[in-house]
Design a protein around this motif. Structure first.
Motif, short mmCIF file in Angstrom:
data_model
loop_
_atom_site.label_atom_id
_atom_site.label_comp_id
_atom_site.label_asym_id
_atom_site.label_seq_id
_atom_site.Cartn_x
_atom_site.Cartn_y
_atom_site.Cartn_z
N ASP A 399 18.36 92.30 42.41
CA ASP A 399 19.10 92.29 41.15
C ASP A 399 20.27 93.29 41.19
OD1 ASP A 399 17.55 90.33 40.00
OD2 ASP A 399 16.19 91.74 39.02
N SER A 400 20.06 94.40 41.86
CA SER A 400 21.12 95.40 41.97
C SER A 400 22.30 94.84 42.76
CB SER A 400 20.58 96.66 42.66
OG SER A 400 19.52 97.24 41.92
N LEU A 401 22.02 94.08 43.80
CA LEU A 401 23.09 93.46 44.58
C LEU A 401 23.88 92.46 43.74
CD1 LEU A 401 21.23 92.98 47.97
CD2 LEU A 401 23.14 94.54 47.53
N LYS A 402 23.18 91.71 42.87
CA LYS A 402 23.88 90.78 41.98
C LYS A 402 24.81 91.53 41.03
CE LYS A 402 20.02 87.47 41.93
NZ LYS A 402 18.96 86.86 41.06
N LEU A 403 24.29 92.61 40.44
CA LEU A 403 25.10 93.41 39.54
C LEU A 403 26.29 94.01 40.29
CD1 LEU A 403 25.68 94.96 36.90
CD2 LEU A 403 24.03 96.69 37.66
N GLY A 404 26.03 94.58 41.46
CA GLY A 404 27.10 95.20 42.23
C GLY A 404 28.19 94.23 42.61
N THR A 405 27.82 92.98 42.89
CA THR A 405 28.81 91.98 43.30
C THR A 405 29.79 91.67 42.17
OG1 THR A 405 27.26 91.01 44.89
CG2 THR A 405 29.10 89.63 44.15
N VAL A 406 29.27 91.49 40.96
CA VAL A 406 30.18 91.19 39.85
C VAL A 406 31.02 92.41 39.48
CG1 VAL A 406 28.82 89.29 38.91
CG2 VAL A 406 28.36 91.61 38.14
N LEU A 407 30.46 93.61 39.56
CA LEU A 407 31.24 94.82 39.27
C LEU A 407 32.35 94.99 40.30
CD1 LEU A 407 28.47 97.42 38.28
CD2 LEU A 407 30.05 96.23 36.76
N LEU A 408 32.02 94.75 41.56
CA LEU A 408 33.03 94.90 42.61
C LEU A 408 34.18 93.93 42.40
CD1 LEU A 408 33.30 96.65 45.22
CD2 LEU A 408 32.48 94.66 46.47
N GLY A 409 33.85 92.70 42.01
CA GLY A 409 34.90 91.71 41.76
C GLY A 409 35.83 92.13 40.64
N GLU A 410 35.27 92.68 39.57
CA GLU A 410 36.12 93.10 38.44
C GLU A 410 36.94 94.34 38.78
OE1 GLU A 410 36.75 91.51 35.82
OE2 GLU A 410 35.21 89.94 35.91
N ILE A 411 36.34 95.29 39.49
CA ILE A 411 37.09 96.49 39.87
C ILE A 411 38.25 96.12 40.79
CG2 ILE A 411 36.95 98.71 41.08
CD1 ILE A 411 34.02 98.86 40.18
N GLY A 412 38.03 95.11 41.65
CA GLY A 412 39.09 94.67 42.54
C GLY A 412 40.28 94.10 41.82
N ASN A 413 40.11 93.72 40.55
CA ASN A 413 41.23 93.20 39.76
C ASN A 413 42.13 94.30 39.23
OD1 ASN A 413 40.43 90.50 40.09
ND2 ASN A 413 39.05 90.60 38.32
N VAL A 414 41.66 95.55 39.24
CA VAL A 414 42.46 96.65 38.69
C VAL A 414 42.83 97.69 39.74
CG1 VAL A 414 41.46 96.35 36.40
CG2 VAL A 414 40.45 98.01 37.97
N GLY A 415 42.27 97.59 40.93
CA GLY A 415 42.57 98.57 41.96
C GLY A 415 42.17 98.08 43.34
N LYS A 416 42.48 98.86 44.32
CA LYS A 416 42.16 98.51 45.70
C LYS A 416 40.69 98.76 45.97
CE LYS A 416 43.42 99.74 50.47
NZ LYS A 416 43.66 98.35 50.90
N LEU A 417 40.08 97.89 46.80
CA LEU A 417 38.69 98.05 47.21
C LEU A 417 38.63 98.68 48.59
CD1 LEU A 417 37.05 94.69 46.06
CD2 LEU A 417 37.06 96.90 44.87
N HIS A 418 37.67 99.57 48.77
CA HIS A 418 37.47 100.16 50.09
C HIS A 418 36.72 99.21 51.01
CE1 HIS A 418 37.19 103.38 53.00
NE2 HIS A 418 35.88 103.24 53.07
N LYS A 419 35.75 98.50 50.47
CA LYS A 419 35.01 97.49 51.21
C LYS A 419 34.88 96.25 50.32
CE LYS A 419 33.95 99.50 55.16
NZ LYS A 419 32.60 100.00 55.44
N PRO A 420 34.94 95.04 50.88
CA PRO A 420 34.93 93.82 50.07
C PRO A 420 33.54 93.38 49.63
CG PRO A 420 35.17 93.24 52.37
CD PRO A 420 35.17 94.74 52.32
N ARG A 421 32.52 94.10 50.00
CA ARG A 421 31.15 93.71 49.64
C ARG A 421 30.37 94.95 49.18
NH1 ARG A 421 31.49 94.33 55.02
NH2 ARG A 421 29.94 95.68 56.04
N VAL A 422 29.25 94.68 48.53
CA VAL A 422 28.38 95.77 48.09
C VAL A 422 27.69 96.38 49.30
CG1 VAL A 422 26.40 96.40 46.66
CG2 VAL A 422 28.01 94.62 45.88
N GLU A 423 27.77 97.68 49.42
CA GLU A 423 27.11 98.38 50.52
C GLU A 423 25.74 98.88 50.07
OE1 GLU A 423 28.63 99.16 53.81
OE2 GLU A 423 30.46 100.24 53.26
N GLN A 424 24.90 99.24 51.02
CA GLN A 424 23.55 99.70 50.70
C GLN A 424 23.21 100.95 51.51
OE1 GLN A 424 21.83 95.39 51.14
NE2 GLN A 424 20.30 96.60 50.00
N ALA A 425 22.48 101.85 50.86
CA ALA A 425 22.00 103.06 51.51
C ALA A 425 20.92 103.68 50.62
CB ALA A 425 23.14 104.04 51.78
#
Length: 487
Positions: A399-425
Motif C-alpha cells: 500500500d505504501s508503494l501505491k501511495l508513493g507512486t501517486v505522490l511521485l507523479g504529482e510532485i513531478g508536475n511541479v519540480g524535477k524528480l531525482h528518481k522516476p520510481r519509488v525507492e525502498q530502504a
C-alpha cells in the motif's frame, strides 16, 4: 662596612632547580584544579512543547550532575559539579518563554564552590528525565533535562479537541480543495474505534479546550517571498462544517515534519534549515487536508510535531498508530556532499535490502536523527518502540508503494524528480505495521537553486498542492477501512 656579595650572574640568569620544581608543582596544581572544575559551557537551549519541554546545556567536556525532584510546588533541582556560574548559564533564565506549557521559570546560582545549582520551576506535576549525550555531528557534550507532564498529552485527545474547536469556528468563504476525490468508504461493519469512543465522551462533556495540547509559537519564517498571508488562509470544507452531533468517518492523515529541536536536519548553503522548511510545508498541507472530503467523509491531518522540538523516530510512529491514521507521510529535504544533486524523491519501507545504494545511504542518515536530536537510551519506552518497528507487513509495504507512486507523479508536475520510481530502504519512521507510510524528500536543500525554491512561499504552496492531489488520488482507488466516528 662589608658590602653584600654581588649576585652570581649565572645564577641570576637561570632559576634554581628548586624554583623550577616549585613552579612546576604550582602549574600542576592549577591544572588539576582546572580539570576538577570541569568543562566550559558553550551554549544553553530551551525547547518548549506540549508533550515535553527540554533544557540543554552544551559543554566542551562531560558534565557531572545530581538531581532531585520536589513535588510541591513541582520543581527539578540539578547540581552540576566542577563548574562555576557563567554568563552562559545565566542566559537560561531569560530563555524560558511565558507560553512554555511546562516550565514556569529557571533559577541558577553558585550553590557551593565548584557546584552550580539549577532549579527548574514547573507549571504542573512532571516526570523529569536527566541524562547526558556524547558528542555527535556539530554538538559537543550535552546535559539534557526532559520535563514530561505527569499526565501525558494524548494524541487522540489533542486531535479531538482540535476537531471540536474547529466545529465551533465560523466557516470562512468556501474554497474548493485541489482535485477532490470521489472515493467512498465501503459499508462493512465498523471495527471498534477508540477515537470514536473518546469523541463521543468529549462531545457529551465539557469543552475540551483546557486539556488540549496547545501548539507552540509559530516557527521561524523561512520563505524568501512575501509572507503568504491571505493567499494561504485555510479554506473551509465546502458543505461539511462538523458539529458534535454529526456522525461520519474521519479520514486521518499523519503528517511527519522531519527533525526538529536539537536536530536541524540538513542545512543549505544559505543557512536554510530542513526542520523549518518541512514544518512550513506540513502546515500548508494540513490546511488542505482539513478542508477536504473523500466521498463525503471529512479528512483530518495530525502532525507528529507542530513546532520546533525533537520527537524520536519511534514516538512518531507510535503517535500515528494512536490516532489510527489511515496514511503516514514523512516530509524531508534531502542533502548530499556535493551541490549538484537535485530533484525530489519518495521512499517506502523495504523489509529486505534497499532498492539502491543511495536509498540505503539516505535511510542510514535519516535513522541517525535520534542520535542528533538526543534520546534517553535508558528509557523503557524506547525499547518498546524499537520492538514495534520490526512488525511491518508486506501488505503495508504494498500500500505504501501505491501511495508513493501517486505522490511521485504529482510532485513531478511541479519540480524535477531525482528518481522516476519509488525507492525502498529500511527507514525506521516508516515501520508502522498497519499504516501505509512514505517518506518524501521534497528537494535537495544542499543544491543552491533548490534551496532557494524551498525557501519560496510559492514553491511551498505548490508542494502542498501536489501532495494533496496525490493523497486524494490514492484514496480514490484505495478507500480506507470503514470506521464510524461521531464528531
Amino acid at each position: 662596612m662589608n658590602e653584600p656579595p654581588l649576585p652570581d650572574r649565572h645564577a641570576a640568569s637561570q632559576p634554581s632547580r628548586r624554583a623550577v620544581l616549585r613552579a612546576s608543582s604550582l602549574v600542576l596544581l592549577l591544572g588539576a584544579q582546572q580539570i576538577a572544575r570541569g568543562a566550559t559551557i558553550l551554549a544553553v537551549r530551551v525547547w518548549p512543547a506540549p508533550e515535553y519541554s527540554r533544557v540543554t546545556i552544551e559543554s566542551d567536556g562531560a558534565l557531572v550532575a545530581k538531581q532531585f525532584f520536589v513535588t510541591s510546588p513541582p520543581r527539578l533541582a540539578v547540581d552540576i559539579e566542577g563548574i562555576d556560574l557563567s554568563p552562559e548559564l545565566r542566559e537560561l533564565v531569560a530563555k524560558v518563554k511565558p507560553d512554555d506549557p511546562n516550565i514556569a521559570g529557571i533559577r541558577v546560582g553558585q550553590n557551593a564552590p565548584g557546584v552550580v545549582r539549577l532549579v527548574v520551576d514547573l507549571k504542573q506535576p512532571a516526570m523529569p528525565q536527566v541524562f547526558t549525550l556524547p558528542p555527535v555531528a556539530a554538538y559537543r557534550h550535552r546535559l539534557v533535562f526532559d520535563l514530561y507532564p505527569a499526565a501525558p498529552v494524548d494524541p487522540l485527545e489533542a486531535l479531538i479537541a482540535e476537531r471540536l474547536r474547529d466545529a465551533n469556528t465560523p466557516a470562512a468563504t468556501p474554497v474548493p480543495p485541489p482535485a477532490p476525490a470521489t472515493a467512498r468508504a465501503p459499508a462493512p461493519a465498523a471495527e471498534h474505534d477508540p477515537l470514536g469512543d473518546l469523541i463521543a465522551q468529549r462531545a457529551s462533556g465539557p469543552a475540551p479546550g483546557n486539556t488540549a495540547a496547545q501548539p507552540p509559537a509559530q516557527p521561524p519564517v523561512v520563505a524568501a517571498a512575501p509572507a503568504p498571508g491571505a493567499a494561504t488562509a485555510a479554506p473551509s470544507r465546502p458543505g461539511n462544517r462538523a458539529t458534535a452531533t454529526e456522525t461520519d468517518r474521519i479520514i486521518i492523515v499523519a503528517l511527519d515534519p522531519g527533525h526538529g529541536g536539537e536536530d536541524p536536519g540538513a542545512i543549505g548553503p544559505a543557512g536554510t534549515r530542513e526542520k523549518d522548511v518541512v514544518l512550513r510545508v506540513a502546515h500548508l498541507l494540513r490546511d488542505r487536508i482539513n478542508a477536504t472530503t473523500v466521498g463525503g467523509n471529512p479528512m483530518r491531518a495530525y502532525l507528529t510535531r507542530d513546532g520546533d522540538y525533537f520527537v524520536p523516530l519511534g514516538t512518531r510512529v507510535q503517535k500515528a498508530r494512536r490516532v489510527q491514521a489511515d496514511l503516514f507521510v514523512s516530509i524531508h529535504a534531502d542533502a548530499f556532499t556535493t551541490p549538484e544533486a537535485r530533484g525530489a524523491s519518495v521512499f517506502a519501507l523495504s523489509q529486505g535490502g534497499a532498492s539502491s545504494t543511495a536509498a540505503r545511504w539516505l535511510a542510514n542518515k535519516e535513522n541517525q536523527a535520534d542520535l542528533v536530536g538526543g534520546i534517553n537510551v535508558q528509557s523503557k519506552d524506547q525499547h518498546v518502540q524499537r520492538a514495534l518497528l520490526d512488525m511491518s507487513t508486506t501488505a503495508q509495504i504494498n500500500d505504501s508503494l501505491k501511495l508513493g507512486t501517486v505522490l511521485l507523479g504529482e510532485i513531478g508536475n511541479v519540480g524535477k524528480l531525482h528518481k522516476p520510481r519509488v525507492e525502498q530502504a529500511g527507514f525506521a519512521v516508516l515501520k508502522a505495521p498497519d499504516i501505509p507510510s512514505v517518506l518524501v524528500e521534497t528537494a535537495f536543500i544542499s543544491n543552491p537553486e533548490e534551496e532557494k525554491r524551498l525557501r519560496s512561499s510559492a514553491y511551498q504552496e505548490q508542494l502542498a498542492d501536489a501532495l494533496m492531489r496525490g493523497i486524494t488520488r490514492y484514496f480514490a482507488k484505495n478507500p480506507p477501512l470503514a470506521r464510524s466516528r461521531s464528531v
